[in-house]
Design a protein around this motif. Structure first.
Motif, PDB file in Angstrom:
ATOM      1  N   ILE A  21      65.863  -0.925 102.469  1.00  0.00           N
ATOM      2  CA  ILE A  21      67.024  -0.306 103.102  1.00  0.00           C
ATOM      3  C   ILE A  21      67.857   0.445 102.061  1.00  0.00           C
ATOM      4  N   LEU A  22      67.944  -0.095 100.859  1.00  0.00           N
ATOM      5  CA  LEU A  22      68.656   0.601  99.787  1.00  0.00           C
ATOM      6  C   LEU A  22      68.004   1.952  99.493  1.00  0.00           C
ATOM      7  N   ILE A  23      66.689   1.947  99.386  1.00  0.00           N
ATOM      8  CA  ILE A  23      65.971   3.193  99.126  1.00  0.00           C
ATOM      9  C   ILE A  23      66.183   4.174 100.284  1.00  0.00           C
ATOM     10  N   ALA A  24      66.098   3.672 101.516  1.00  0.00           N
ATOM     11  CA  ALA A  24      66.294   4.529 102.683  1.00  0.00           C
ATOM     12  C   ALA A  24      67.713   5.091 102.732  1.00  0.00           C
ATOM     13  N   THR A  25      68.691   4.277 102.372  1.00  0.00           N
ATOM     14  CA  THR A  25      70.079   4.724 102.376  1.00  0.00           C
ATOM     15  C   THR A  25      70.295   5.848 101.375  1.00  0.00           C
ATOM     16  N   LYS A  35      73.216  17.499 112.844  1.00  0.00           N
ATOM     17  CA  LYS A  35      72.157  16.755 112.149  1.00  0.00           C
ATOM     18  C   LYS A  35      72.758  15.892 111.032  1.00  0.00           C
ATOM     19  N   ALA A  36      73.706  16.438 110.293  1.00  0.00           N
ATOM     20  CA  ALA A  36      74.360  15.677 109.223  1.00  0.00           C
ATOM     21  C   ALA A  36      75.137  14.500 109.802  1.00  0.00           C
ATOM     22  N   ASN A  37      75.791  14.709 110.935  1.00  0.00           N
ATOM     23  CA  ASN A  37      76.544  13.618 111.566  1.00  0.00           C
ATOM     24  C   ASN A  37      75.628  12.486 112.011  1.00  0.00           C
ATOM     25  N   LYS A  38      74.444  12.832 112.504  1.00  0.00           N
ATOM     26  CA  LYS A  38      73.488  11.799 112.910  1.00  0.00           C
ATOM     27  C   LYS A  38      72.994  11.013 111.697  1.00  0.00           C
ATOM     28  N   PHE A  39      72.761  11.708 110.583  1.00  0.00           N
ATOM     29  CA  PHE A  39      72.352  11.014 109.365  1.00  0.00           C
ATOM     30  C   PHE A  39      73.452  10.095 108.852  1.00  0.00           C
ATOM     31  N   LYS A  40      74.698  10.546 108.923  1.00  0.00           N
ATOM     32  CA  LYS A  40      75.823   9.705 108.483  1.00  0.00           C
ATOM     33  C   LYS A  40      75.920   8.452 109.339  1.00  0.00           C
ATOM     34  N   PHE A  82      75.342  -2.396 101.235  1.00  0.00           N
ATOM     35  CA  PHE A  82      76.417  -1.962 102.129  1.00  0.00           C
ATOM     36  C   PHE A  82      77.423  -1.087 101.371  1.00  0.00           C
ATOM     37  N   LEU A  83      77.784  -1.516 100.179  1.00  0.00           N
ATOM     38  CA  LEU A  83      78.739  -0.735  99.388  1.00  0.00           C
ATOM     39  C   LEU A  83      78.156   0.605  98.953  1.00  0.00           C
ATOM     40  N   VAL A  84      76.867   0.636  98.629  1.00  0.00           N
ATOM     41  CA  VAL A  84      76.226   1.908  98.282  1.00  0.00           C
ATOM     42  C   VAL A  84      76.279   2.851  99.483  1.00  0.00           C
ATOM     43  N   GLY A  85      75.965   2.327 100.666  1.00  0.00           N
ATOM     44  CA  GLY A  85      76.028   3.140 101.877  1.00  0.00           C
ATOM     45  C   GLY A  85      77.424   3.669 102.142  1.00  0.00           C
ATOM     46  N   ARG A  86      78.429   2.820 101.957  1.00  0.00           N
ATOM     47  CA  ARG A  86      79.819   3.258 102.167  1.00  0.00           C
ATOM     48  C   ARG A  86      80.235   4.282 101.123  1.00  0.00           C
ATOM     49  N   PHE A  87      79.784   4.098  99.887  1.00  0.00           N
ATOM     50  CA  PHE A  87      80.091   5.069  98.839  1.00  0.00           C
ATOM     51  C   PHE A  87      79.489   6.429  99.182  1.00  0.00           C
ATOM     52  N   ILE A  88      78.264   6.427  99.693  1.00  0.00           N
ATOM     53  CA  ILE A  88      77.621   7.679 100.094  1.00  0.00           C
ATOM     54  C   ILE A  88      78.419   8.344 101.215  1.00  0.00           C
ATOM     55  N   LEU A  89      78.859   7.559 102.185  1.00  0.00           N
ATOM     56  CA  LEU A  89      79.643   8.126 103.289  1.00  0.00           C
ATOM     57  C   LEU A  89      80.972   8.694 102.794  1.00  0.00           C
ATOM     58  N   ALA A 113      67.966   7.851 100.162  1.00  0.00           N
ATOM     59  CA  ALA A 113      67.205   9.022 100.622  1.00  0.00           C
ATOM     60  C   ALA A 113      67.946   9.747 101.749  1.00  0.00           C
ATOM     61  N   LEU A 114      68.498   9.001 102.677  1.00  0.00           N
ATOM     62  CA  LEU A 114      69.264   9.623 103.761  1.00  0.00           C
ATOM     63  C   LEU A 114      70.512  10.315 103.236  1.00  0.00           C
ATOM     64  N   GLY A 115      71.135   9.731 102.228  1.00  0.00           N
ATOM     65  CA  GLY A 115      72.305  10.361 101.625  1.00  0.00           C
ATOM     66  C   GLY A 115      71.960  11.698 100.999  1.00  0.00           C
TER      67      GLY A 115
END
Length: 126
Positions: free
Chosen positions: A27-31, A45-50, A109-116, A33-35
């Motif tokens: 999930i970390l790798i996917a997060t 499309k960007a909103n769906k990825f976010k 989770f924090l990495v994902g939030r940082f990306i957002l 990559a999605l970022g």
């Protein structure tokens, strides 16, 4: 030196229960990559990825805590089955292992939030 860091990471992941820590690692790798993909996209499309980043990072957090709960339940079952006193180092070691998967889940989770947050700042500067 980098191989030592990855070796220690995978050692900890195995200690924390491969059933829970390896999916969190994926999930970390996917997060990440999605970022990166979201940086290249615009509009809907960007909103769906976010939104997807938000959901999978939250999933990693909850998955980690599920791993901790199941691990603690089985540890307490083993402790209650022992008639004698349990040694403090054994208990401390079990608790340490139980905390690995939620800690890793919180990190993802924090990495994902940082990306957002980074994506929101990028869009604000446009």
């Amino acid at each position: 030196m980098n191989f030592l860091i990855f070796g220690e990471l995978f050692k900890r992941m195995n200690e924390g229960g491969a059933l829970f820590t390896y999916p969190i690692f994926l999930i970390l790798i996917a997060t990440i990559a999605l970022g990166v993909m979201t940086l290249k996209k615009e509009g809907e499309k960007a909103n769906k990825f976010k939104e997807l980043i938000s959901h999978i990072s939250l999933f990693a957090l909850v998955w980690g805590f599920l791993g901790m709960m199941l691990g603690l339940i089985s540890a307490f079952d083993a402790i209650s089955a022992i008639n004698n006193d349990i040694a403090t180092p054994v208990l401390a070691g079990g608790l340490k292992i139980g905390l690995i998967s939620p800690t890793f889940g919180m990190f993802v989770f924090l990495v994902g939030r940082f990306i957002l947050i980074a994506l929101a700042i990028k869009n604000r500067n446009k």
